[in-house]
Structure formats: structure tokens, C-alpha cells
Design a protein around this motif. Structure first.
Motif, PDB file in Angstrom:
ATOM      1  N   PHE A  35      -2.904   7.864  -7.128  1.00  0.00           N
ATOM      2  CA  PHE A  35      -3.022   6.415  -7.347  1.00  0.00           C
ATOM      3  C   PHE A  35      -4.400   5.957  -6.866  1.00  0.00           C
ATOM      4  O   PHE A  35      -5.123   6.714  -6.210  1.00  0.00           O
ATOM      5  N   GLY A  39      -4.250   1.683  -1.922  1.00  0.00           N
ATOM      6  CA  GLY A  39      -2.793   1.494  -2.002  1.00  0.00           C
ATOM      7  C   GLY A  39      -2.105   2.289  -0.895  1.00  0.00           C
ATOM      8  O   GLY A  39      -2.757   3.006  -0.133  1.00  0.00           O
ATOM      9  N   PRO A  40      -0.780   2.183  -0.799  1.00  0.00           N
ATOM     10  CA  PRO A  40      -0.049   2.847   0.285  1.00  0.00           C
ATOM     11  C   PRO A  40      -0.221   4.368   0.320  1.00  0.00           C
ATOM     12  O   PRO A  40      -0.398   4.946   1.394  1.00  0.00           O
ATOM     13  N   THR A  41      -0.182   5.012  -0.844  1.00  0.00           N
ATOM     14  CA  THR A  41      -0.307   6.483  -0.878  1.00  0.00           C
ATOM     15  C   THR A  41      -1.659   6.894  -0.303  1.00  0.00           C
ATOM     16  O   THR A  41      -1.767   7.823   0.502  1.00  0.00           O
ATOM     17  N   GLN A  91       5.093  11.417  -3.537  1.00  0.00           N
ATOM     18  CA  GLN A  91       5.841  10.264  -3.011  1.00  0.00           C
ATOM     19  C   GLN A  91       7.134  10.069  -3.803  1.00  0.00           C
ATOM     20  O   GLN A  91       7.392  10.785  -4.775  1.00  0.00           O
ATOM     21  N   ALA A 156       2.681  -0.090 -10.330  1.00  0.00           N
ATOM     22  CA  ALA A 156       1.660   0.967 -10.357  1.00  0.00           C
ATOM     23  C   ALA A 156       1.928   1.979 -11.471  1.00  0.00           C
ATOM     24  O   ALA A 156       1.503   3.124 -11.387  1.00  0.00           O
ATOM     25  N   SER A 160       6.240   5.055 -10.712  1.00  0.00           N
ATOM     26  CA  SER A 160       5.735   4.784  -9.355  1.00  0.00           C
ATOM     27  C   SER A 160       6.842   4.132  -8.516  1.00  0.00           C
ATOM     28  O   SER A 160       7.877   3.699  -9.049  1.00  0.00           O
ATOM     29  N   ILE A 161       6.612   4.021  -7.232  1.00  0.00           N
ATOM     30  CA  ILE A 161       7.611   3.420  -6.335  1.00  0.00           C
ATOM     31  C   ILE A 161       7.783   1.926  -6.654  1.00  0.00           C
ATOM     32  O   ILE A 161       8.897   1.410  -6.701  1.00  0.00           O
ATOM     33  N   SER A 162       6.665   1.250  -6.895  1.00  0.00           N
ATOM     34  CA  SER A 162       6.736  -0.193  -7.192  1.00  0.00           C
ATOM     35  C   SER A 162       7.506  -0.436  -8.490  1.00  0.00           C
ATOM     36  O   SER A 162       8.285  -1.391  -8.586  1.00  0.00           O
ATOM     37  N   GLY A 185      -2.508   1.562  -9.352  1.00  0.00           N
ATOM     38  CA  GLY A 185      -1.978   1.674  -7.999  1.00  0.00           C
ATOM     39  C   GLY A 185      -1.674   0.274  -7.521  1.00  0.00           C
ATOM     40  O   GLY A 185      -2.131  -0.706  -8.132  1.00  0.00           O
ATOM     41  N   THR A 186      -0.904   0.144  -6.424  1.00  0.00           N
ATOM     42  CA  THR A 186      -0.613  -1.217  -5.975  1.00  0.00           C
ATOM     43  C   THR A 186      -1.746  -1.784  -5.128  1.00  0.00           C
ATOM     44  O   THR A 186      -1.690  -2.961  -4.762  1.00  0.00           O
ATOM     45  N   GLY A 187      -2.773  -0.982  -4.851  1.00  0.00           N
ATOM     46  CA  GLY A 187      -3.991  -1.534  -4.227  1.00  0.00           C
ATOM     47  C   GLY A 187      -4.589  -2.585  -5.163  1.00  0.00           C
ATOM     48  O   GLY A 187      -4.659  -3.778  -4.823  1.00  0.00           O
ATOM     49  N   ASP A 203       6.818  -3.712  -3.438  1.00  0.00           N
ATOM     50  CA  ASP A 203       5.789  -2.761  -2.985  1.00  0.00           C
ATOM     51  C   ASP A 203       6.110  -2.260  -1.584  1.00  0.00           C
ATOM     52  O   ASP A 203       6.946  -2.832  -0.878  1.00  0.00           O
ATOM     53  N   GLN A 204       5.396  -1.191  -1.206  1.00  0.00           N
ATOM     54  CA  GLN A 204       5.592  -0.592   0.108  1.00  0.00           C
ATOM     55  C   GLN A 204       4.874  -1.426   1.171  1.00  0.00           C
ATOM     56  O   GLN A 204       3.792  -1.956   0.929  1.00  0.00           O
TER      57      GLN A 204
HETATM   58  C1  MLT Z   1       3.615   3.069  -5.936  1.00  0.00           C
HETATM   59  O1  MLT Z   1       3.996   2.010  -6.424  1.00  0.00           O
HETATM   60  O2  MLT Z   1       4.114   4.161  -6.201  1.00  0.00           O
HETATM   61  C2  MLT Z   1       2.469   3.039  -4.968  1.00  0.00           C
HETATM   62  O3  MLT Z   1       2.398   1.825  -4.361  1.00  0.00           O
HETATM   63  C3  MLT Z   1       1.256   3.485  -5.616  1.00  0.00           C
HETATM   64  C4  MLT Z   1       0.041   3.353  -4.770  1.00  0.00           C
HETATM   65  O4  MLT Z   1      -0.086   4.001  -3.736  1.00  0.00           O
HETATM   66  O5  MLT Z   1      -0.829   2.593  -5.175  1.00  0.00           O
END
Ligand code: MLT
Length: 325
Positions: A35, A39-41, A91, A156, A160-162, A185-187, A203-204
Motif C-alpha cells: 500500500f 498508511g497503517p501497513t 495484513q 484502499a 484491503s482492510i478498509s 492506501g488509506t494514507g 480504517d485502522q
Molecule cells: C487497508 O485498508 O488495508 C490499509 O489501511 C491499507 C494501508 O495501509 O494503506
């Protein structure tokens, strides 16, 4: 004769692998993040790998290879040499959700990767842009149901997780199909949420905590049993009346399948040392990320969580009817 030759070959192979593991690492290691940066990853990868580099005596270079909800880079790493020099920060999306959404995914999480361990557990929040009409989770749900054509949800990318956690959120709360905007990505998605270009997302916490605290976005609810110590004012989904929506993500270090056991053990040890280091753990917890327990940070612990969440997500994701060919 043939048998002796085979035993000799197998012994040489074993000795070669043992020597490889003993000398590992002899050059910098690449840790792929599937990603965008920020973002979180990416954030968890950078925090944890900094300390792991010290233990391993070699630099770990984080490489961002974003696209297709993380599945492109994940497939690429699945096909890389299992020599410990190419790793991925897998992830929950890429390694538990994606198989239920893609018809012909080019990798099998459990079969194509050697697990190392979980690096961070990430509570999920529902967040909205700061001037969004709704101030509570209930108000958001009501508004989106009444105005499905007017609302944009960021994510994302498929898998993706989001993306995945918002499918669960929408199906549990009865939100109909709405417009989704996919980012790398969620960044970058969060940047647009702060700028008011999109309305809400799931989001995370790692990404969100500083922006919620600064008042740049509204944290409507956290999908965990208890409130997060870094966001004491954000109610849980249960407090908000939607306790069925409870989920956390995770980010975990993995290598292509066939990684020699000695290298796997060195990486797992370095990960464990990073997470046991007070300063490293504080960097994670300051962002609301939960530090994995002793079991979760092991290869077996990661494999178990991956299997658990693949099963958990399969039903609701298949029921969503979303399939990517
Ligand atoms: C996700 O939605 O899987 C993550 O937030 C992707 C990320 O790290 O940007």
C-alpha cells in the motif's frame, strides 16, 4: 547406489541451507508494503523494521508497491526467492479477506507464504470528514441510508482492510450500495477525508488516532469491546448501539514459502525483540496499535490468526456478492 547418491544430495542441500541460515543476513532485506506510504501497513512496517534491523545487523528497506488492494505486490512476493531477502508486511486484507473476493487470486495465503509473526493489531474505526452532517454512528447510518447517492466512502482497494471492514459495517447496519472511492492506501484516502473530498471510511487506528485527536476528522465509533486509551472520547460500536460490528485488523511479517527454518527463526526472534523493546512498543501504542501477545508474534500464532480470520470473513464477504474476476 542410487539411494546413497540421493542421501548425499539431501545432506548437501541441508548443509547448504544451514550455512545460509547461519550467515543470514549478509545484505539488506526488502520489506514490501503493498500500500502507499503513510498508511497503517507502512507505518507499522517502518516502526518494527527499524528495531529488527538493529538485531539482524542489516538494513531493512521498506518498499511501497501499491495497487489492486495490495494483491499485486502480494502475488509478486509469493513468487520471490525464499531466501529471507524479500519479505512482505501482509495484513488481514491481503492474507485473509482477498481470497473471498477475487475469483482468480494469484496466491494462496496459507500455502504460498512462510509466516514470521504479527507486528501490530489494529482496532477499526468508522470516521467521517469533520463537517459531515452526522455526529454519531447512528446519525451516519441514518444519513447514508436516506442519501445513498450523495455519499462517498473511501477505501484502499478491493480486498484491503478498509474495504473489507466497511462491507461488514454496511451489511450489519443495513446500509445499501453507495459510491466507493478506491485509493492506493488509506494514507492518501485519509488526506482526502481531511480535505473533505470524501465523506467517511472504515480504517485502522494507526492512521487515524492523530487526525481524530487533532479534530481533523470525526471518530464516530471504534469496533472493539473497550475504548482505546489513545482515543478516550470515541465510543465503542456497542456503546453506539451497533455492538455486532466488532473487528480489528492485523499486520504481519511473512516470506515466500520455503524459507529455511533457521532464517524464519532469526526473523521471528528479531520481531519479538522489536515488540519487547519499550521504545518501539510505545511508538505503536501511541498510535493506538495493540502490541501482539507472545503467541501472536510467533509463526504458529500468525498462521492460526490467518486461518481464523479467513474463515470468519469468508461468509460475510461471499454474501456481499462482490467478486473480482
Ligand atoms: C487497508 O485498508 O488495508 C490499509 O489501511 C491499507 C494501508 O495501509 O494503506
Amino acid at each position: 547406489m542410487l539411494r546413497r547418491t540421493f542421501i548425499g544430495f539431501a545432506a548437501a542441500l541441508l548443509m547448504g541451507t544451514a550455512a545460509m541460515a547461519q550467515n543470514y543476513p549478509e545484505k539488506p532485506i526488502t520489506l514490501v508494503v503493498a500500500f502507499a506510504a503513510g498508511g497503517p501497513t507502512d507505518v507499522i512496517a517502518r516502526i518494527v523494521s527499524e528495531h529488527m534491523s538493529k538485531t539482524l545487523g542489516q538494513q531493512i528497506v521498506v518498499e511501497n508497491l501499491a495497487g489492486a488492494g495490495g494483491t499485486t505486490a502480494t502475488a509478486k512476493v509469493a513468487g520471490a526467492a525464499p531466501d529471507g531477502y524479500t519479505l512482505i508486511m501482509g495484513q488481514m486484507g491481503t492474507h485473509a479477506a482477498a481470497p473471498s473476493l477475487y475469483e482468480s487470486l494469484k496466491y494462496k495465503p496459507a500455502e504460498d507464504f512462510t509466516p514470521v509473526g504479527i507486528a501490530g493489531i489494529t482496532p477499526i474505526l468508522v470516521v467521517a470528514k469533520k463537517d459531515f452532517q452526522a455526529n454519531t454512528l447512528g446519525e451516519l447510518i441514518d444519513y447514508v441510508k436516506a442519501n445513498p447517492d450523495k455519499v462517498n466512502q473511501a477505501n484502499a482497494g478491493v480486498g484491503s482492510i478498509s474495504f473489507t471492514t466497511c462491507i461488514l459495517f454496511k451489511s450489519i447496519t443495513g446500509i445499501p450500495k453507495i459510491n466507493e472511492v478506491a485509493y492506493k492506501g488509506t494514507g492518501p484516502a485519509l488526506n482526502d477525508l481531511v480535505a473533505g473530498q470524501v465523506d467517511f471510511m472504515c480504517d485502522q487506528i494507526t492512521n487515524l488516532a492523530p487526525q481524530i485527536t487533532a479534530g481533523n476528522v470525526k471518530g464516530l465509533a471504534i469496533a472493539t469491546v473497550e475504548r482505546s486509551p489513545v482515543l478516550p472520547d470515541v465510543p465503542t460500536t456497542k456503546e453506539a448501539g451497533f455492538g455486532d460490528f466488532q473487528i480489528s485488523g492485523w499486520n504481519a511479517i511473512m516470506a515466500p514459502k520455503g524459507l529455511p527454518a533457521g532464517i524464519q527463526a532469526k526473523l521471528a526472534d528479531a520481531l519479538n525483540k522489536a515488540l519487547s523493546d519499550e521504545a518501539t512498543a510505545k511508538k505503536l501504542t501511541d498510535l493506538g496499535t495493540v502490541v501482539p501477545n507472545a503467541e501472536e508474534r510467533t509463526p504458529a500464532g500468525l498462521a492460526a490468526v490467518m486461518e481464523r480470520d479467513s474463515k470468519l470473513l469468508e461468509g460475510p464477504l461471499k454474501a456481499s456478492g462482490i467478486t473480482i474476476k
